[in-house]
Design a protein around this motif. Structure first.
Motif, PDB file in Angstrom:
ATOM      1  N   SER A 143      47.262  55.094  38.479  1.00 30.58           N
ATOM      2  CA  SER A 143      47.148  54.262  39.696  1.00 30.58           C
ATOM      3  C   SER A 143      47.099  55.056  41.009  1.00 30.58           C
ATOM      4  O   SER A 143      46.302  54.714  41.891  1.00 30.58           O
ATOM      5  N   THR A 146      43.600  56.165  41.411  1.00 31.36           N
ATOM      6  CA  THR A 146      42.725  55.034  41.748  1.00 31.36           C
ATOM      7  C   THR A 146      42.836  54.749  43.240  1.00 31.36           C
ATOM      8  O   THR A 146      41.825  54.587  43.936  1.00 31.36           O
ATOM      9  N   GLY A 178      50.234  45.685  43.816  1.00 35.90           N
ATOM     10  CA  GLY A 178      50.782  46.171  42.547  1.00 35.90           C
ATOM     11  C   GLY A 178      50.694  47.676  42.487  1.00 35.90           C
ATOM     12  O   GLY A 178      50.828  48.363  43.512  1.00 35.90           O
ATOM     13  N   HIS A 179      50.416  48.209  41.296  1.00 32.66           N
ATOM     14  CA  HIS A 179      50.380  49.665  41.123  1.00 32.66           C
ATOM     15  C   HIS A 179      49.431  50.328  42.109  1.00 32.66           C
ATOM     16  O   HIS A 179      49.787  51.266  42.803  1.00 32.66           O
ATOM     17  N   VAL A 180      48.195  49.834  42.182  1.00 29.21           N
ATOM     18  CA  VAL A 180      47.198  50.478  43.033  1.00 29.21           C
ATOM     19  C   VAL A 180      47.401  50.082  44.500  1.00 29.21           C
ATOM     20  O   VAL A 180      47.409  50.931  45.393  1.00 29.21           O
ATOM     21  N   ASP A 199      50.283  39.041  48.817  1.00 26.34           N
ATOM     22  CA  ASP A 199      50.505  39.081  47.366  1.00 26.34           C
ATOM     23  C   ASP A 199      51.030  37.716  46.931  1.00 26.34           C
ATOM     24  O   ASP A 199      51.796  37.078  47.669  1.00 26.34           O
ATOM     25  N   VAL A 200      50.607  37.248  45.761  1.00 26.14           N
ATOM     26  CA  VAL A 200      51.112  35.958  45.264  1.00 26.14           C
ATOM     27  C   VAL A 200      52.621  36.019  45.053  1.00 26.14           C
ATOM     28  O   VAL A 200      53.300  34.997  45.088  1.00 26.14           O
ATOM     29  N   ALA A 219      48.309  34.807  50.267  1.00 27.15           N
ATOM     30  CA  ALA A 219      47.429  35.412  49.255  1.00 27.15           C
ATOM     31  C   ALA A 219      46.077  34.708  49.181  1.00 27.15           C
ATOM     32  O   ALA A 219      45.036  35.357  49.092  1.00 27.15           O
ATOM     33  N   CYS A 233      42.793  44.065  45.761  1.00 27.06           N
ATOM     34  CA  CYS A 233      43.465  44.922  44.761  1.00 27.06           C
ATOM     35  C   CYS A 233      44.275  44.069  43.793  1.00 27.06           C
ATOM     36  O   CYS A 233      45.320  44.497  43.298  1.00 27.06           O
ATOM     37  N   ALA A 234      43.807  42.835  43.556  1.00 27.93           N
ATOM     38  CA  ALA A 234      44.521  41.957  42.607  1.00 27.93           C
ATOM     39  C   ALA A 234      43.610  41.707  41.407  1.00 27.93           C
ATOM     40  O   ALA A 234      43.291  42.636  40.676  1.00 27.93           O
ATOM     41  N   ALA A 255      40.223  47.783  44.860  1.00 25.35           N
ATOM     42  CA  ALA A 255      40.370  48.277  43.489  1.00 25.35           C
ATOM     43  C   ALA A 255      40.043  47.270  42.398  1.00 25.35           C
ATOM     44  O   ALA A 255      39.761  47.666  41.263  1.00 25.35           O
ATOM     45  N   ALA A 256      40.116  45.975  42.708  1.00 21.88           N
ATOM     46  CA  ALA A 256      40.025  44.977  41.639  1.00 21.88           C
ATOM     47  C   ALA A 256      38.749  45.166  40.815  1.00 21.88           C
ATOM     48  O   ALA A 256      37.697  45.498  41.367  1.00 21.88           O
ATOM     49  N   ASN A 257      38.872  44.960  39.517  1.00 19.55           N
ATOM     50  CA  ASN A 257      37.710  45.017  38.627  1.00 19.55           C
ATOM     51  C   ASN A 257      36.944  43.699  38.705  1.00 19.55           C
ATOM     52  O   ASN A 257      37.531  42.650  38.935  1.00 19.55           O
ATOM     53  N   ASN A 283      36.571  52.219  42.149  1.00 12.75           N
ATOM     54  CA  ASN A 283      37.873  52.255  41.458  1.00 12.75           C
ATOM     55  C   ASN A 283      37.899  53.237  40.278  1.00 12.75           C
ATOM     56  O   ASN A 283      38.755  53.141  39.407  1.00 12.75           O
TER      57      ASN A 283
HETATM   58  P1  NAI Z   1      49.043  45.208  39.025  1.00 12.94           P
HETATM   59  O1  NAI Z   1      49.180  44.145  38.014  1.00 12.94           O
HETATM   60  O2  NAI Z   1      50.047  46.306  39.084  1.00 12.94           O
HETATM   61  O3  NAI Z   1      49.021  44.548  40.496  1.00 12.94           O
HETATM   62  C1  NAI Z   1      48.353  43.390  40.837  1.00 12.94           C
HETATM   63  C2  NAI Z   1      49.083  42.764  42.036  1.00 12.94           C
HETATM   64  O4  NAI Z   1      48.296  41.685  42.537  1.00 12.94           O
HETATM   65  C3  NAI Z   1      50.449  42.196  41.705  1.00 12.94           C
HETATM   66  O5  NAI Z   1      51.395  42.577  42.699  1.00 12.94           O
HETATM   67  C4  NAI Z   1      50.214  40.672  41.724  1.00 12.94           C
HETATM   68  O6  NAI Z   1      51.378  39.934  42.117  1.00 12.94           O
HETATM   69  C5  NAI Z   1      49.125  40.552  42.759  1.00 12.94           C
HETATM   70  N1  NAI Z   1      48.274  39.371  42.667  1.00 12.94           N
HETATM   71  C6  NAI Z   1      47.821  38.715  41.558  1.00 12.94           C
HETATM   72  N2  NAI Z   1      47.016  37.703  41.909  1.00 12.94           N
HETATM   73  C7  NAI Z   1      46.926  37.725  43.262  1.00 12.94           C
HETATM   74  C8  NAI Z   1      46.236  36.934  44.226  1.00 12.94           C
HETATM   75  N3  NAI Z   1      45.462  35.908  43.855  1.00 12.94           N
HETATM   76  N4  NAI Z   1      46.374  37.250  45.529  1.00 12.94           N
HETATM   77  C9  NAI Z   1      47.171  38.265  45.919  1.00 12.94           C
HETATM   78  N5  NAI Z   1      47.851  39.052  45.055  1.00 12.94           N
HETATM   79  C10 NAI Z   1      47.736  38.775  43.754  1.00 12.94           C
HETATM   80  O7  NAI Z   1      47.570  45.793  38.854  1.00 12.94           O
HETATM   81  P2  NAI Z   1      47.001  47.198  39.321  1.00 12.94           P
HETATM   82  O8  NAI Z   1      47.171  48.194  38.242  1.00 12.94           O
HETATM   83  O9  NAI Z   1      47.496  47.512  40.689  1.00 12.94           O
HETATM   84  O10 NAI Z   1      45.452  46.869  39.403  1.00 12.94           O
HETATM   85  C11 NAI Z   1      44.905  46.067  40.454  1.00 12.94           C
HETATM   86  C12 NAI Z   1      43.434  45.824  40.198  1.00 12.94           C
HETATM   87  O11 NAI Z   1      42.755  47.071  40.163  1.00 12.94           O
HETATM   88  C13 NAI Z   1      43.112  45.146  38.858  1.00 12.94           C
HETATM   89  O12 NAI Z   1      41.993  44.313  39.032  1.00 12.94           O
HETATM   90  C14 NAI Z   1      42.765  46.313  37.951  1.00 12.94           C
HETATM   91  O13 NAI Z   1      41.922  45.908  36.906  1.00 12.94           O
HETATM   92  C15 NAI Z   1      42.072  47.234  38.925  1.00 12.94           C
HETATM   93  N6  NAI Z   1      42.100  48.634  38.533  1.00 12.94           N
HETATM   94  C16 NAI Z   1      43.286  49.288  38.353  1.00 12.94           C
HETATM   95  C17 NAI Z   1      43.307  50.631  38.003  1.00 12.94           C
HETATM   96  C18 NAI Z   1      44.600  51.383  37.854  1.00 12.94           C
HETATM   97  O14 NAI Z   1      44.573  52.632  37.887  1.00 12.94           O
HETATM   98  N7  NAI Z   1      45.740  50.715  37.760  1.00 12.94           N
HETATM   99  C19 NAI Z   1      42.058  51.388  37.786  1.00 12.94           C
HETATM  100  C20 NAI Z   1      40.862  50.629  38.058  1.00 12.94           C
HETATM  101  C21 NAI Z   1      40.902  49.292  38.400  1.00 12.94           C
END
Ligand code: NAI
Length: 349
Positions: A143, A146, A178-180, A199-200, A219, A233-234, A255-257, A283
């Motif tokens: 992350s 990313t 979240g992570h990213v 963030d939700v 959010a 990034c969600a 970052a979101a896919n 990403n």
């Molecule tokens: P994560 O699950 O750690 O974080 C996602 C965050 O978004 C959480 O804090 C969640 O509460 C929040 N969230 C969910 N729905 C929401 C909404 N409708 N509005 C606002 N906030 C919302 O995921 P992570 O790892 O940070 O990844 C984020 C995105 O980036 C995903 O789409 C993932 O597929 C993509 N991605 C992540 C990579 C990585 O290295 N972790 C690499 C490439 C893409």
């Protein structure tokens, strides 16, 4: 009739099961012209095995494009484990999955994805040497890399739009911390951006507000906020027929896919004059770190490659302007051109 679309598009799709642990998984190898396939393992409570197959095929194709555009000598693959990660995941099930990966002899390398953590990947790695994204095989959690790639992409977009990649003073809306998103907020705050966070999970947004001196937004309406950059990034599909007309920023870079709900949404963004950094181009920092990092903590080479995402995006933006095409269409074309130059597929076993 033998008309399953996988026959036209995928090199190999493997159904995996293990009676003892209840494992049911699918490994999809889409294309190995650039090298052995690399792509994460997703664990998800799919409603049917058909849904799981569709997801594995779609995700593995996506990895072919992502790895190609990132300049990696790796093909595209992905795996899915059918089950609820909160309920069905056990060390034995993860090891059983690892044994299946091992049978492919390196044609597919796995790593973490939604529902599979770095610790889970360490369990998978007890049964295969073709698991990455763990501290033993590299830098661990992808992350932060990313997030670094997103920063570099945001700068490229700002430079293209405004002539300056300066972050200080820019208003940047982060949807999802979240992570990213959290790492990205940290990087942007250090460069003195004016951050808006959403963030939700209200407590996450509150923590970010305090940690980064940010403004907080709802959010579901974050995309409407007037800003220089909107960074989703969600979750995916956030850019669609409803949200695009409402966008308050001239740049979307996050970052979101799978940010575009449909193919038409790339066109829609272009017609609205919004500069869109294609999701899988911006990403790719995570997969670059997974592919290239070595254990031991020296991440100089990885950082260089991740920062080069900015240059890839610059090329996409310039060509999109010259050809009058949406940026996502140009990204796909560049990825395909590299695949076509690569020629032959990796030897099957
Ligand atoms: P994560 O699950 O750690 O974080 C996602 C965050 O978004 C959480 O804090 C969640 O509460 C929040 N969230 C969910 N729905 C929401 C909404 N409708 N509005 C606002 N906030 C919302 O995921 P992570 O790892 O940070 O990844 C984020 C995105 O980036 C995903 O789409 C993932 O597929 C993509 N991605 C992540 C990579 C990585 O290295 N972790 C690499 C490439 C893409």
């Amino acid at each position: 009739v033998f008309d399953h679309p996988a026959f036209d598009d995928h090199e190999q799709v493997v159904f995996c099961s293990d009676a003892e642990t209840g494992l049911r998984a699918i490994i999809a190898i889409h294309d190995t012209r650039l090298g052995p396939a690399l792509g994460g393992c997703r664990m998800w409570a799919y409603g049917s095995s058909g849904e799981a197959v569709t997801d594995a095929l779609r995700l593995s194709r996506g990895m072919t494009y992502k790895n190609s555009l990132a300049g990696l000598d790796l093909g595209g693959g992905k795996s899915v484990i059918i089950g609820d990660p909160g309920r069905d995941k056990t060390p034995a099930l993860l090891a059983a999955f690892g044994r299946h990966v091992e049978t492919l002899g390196g044609r597919y390398t796995t790593a973490e994805d939604v529902g599979i953590s770095t610790e889970d990947m360490e369990q998978v790695a007890t049964a295969t040497s073709h698991a990455r994204g763990t501290p033993a095989t590299g830098l661990g959690d992808p992350s932060p890399y990313t997030a670094l790639g997103i920063l570099s992409g945001i700068k490229a977009a700002l430079a293209h739009r405004t002539g300056s990649d300066e972050i200080a003073g820019r208003r940047i809306v982060l949807q999802g911390l979240g992570h990213v998103g959290w790492h990205l907020a940290d990087l942007l705050a250090k460069e003195k951006a004016r951050l808006v966070v959403a963030d939700v999970d209200a407590s996450t947004a509150e923590r970010a507000e305090a940690a980064f001196g940010a403004e907080r937004a709802e959010a579901d309406s974050a995309h409407r906020i007037e800003a220089d950059v909107f960074a989703p990034c969600a979750l995916g599909a956030g850019l669609n027929a409803r949200t695009i007309p409402e966008l308050g920023a001239g740049i979307v870079a996050g970052a979101a896919n799978n940010q575009l709900a449909t193919e038409a949404d790339g066109e829609r963004l272009m017609a609205r004059g919004v500069l869109y950094a294609p999701d899988y181009a911006i990403n790719a920092g995570g997969v670059i770190s997974i592919a290239l990092s070595k254990p031991g903590g020296d991440d100089t080479a990885v950082m260089e490659r991740v920062t080069a995402i900015g240059e890839t995006l610059r090329q996409i933006f310039v060509r999109a302007d010259a050809d009058g095409l949406p940026t996502d269409v140009v990204a796909d074309a560049i990825a395909r051109e590299r695949l076509e130059r690569a020629g032959a597929r990796a030897d099957p076993l």
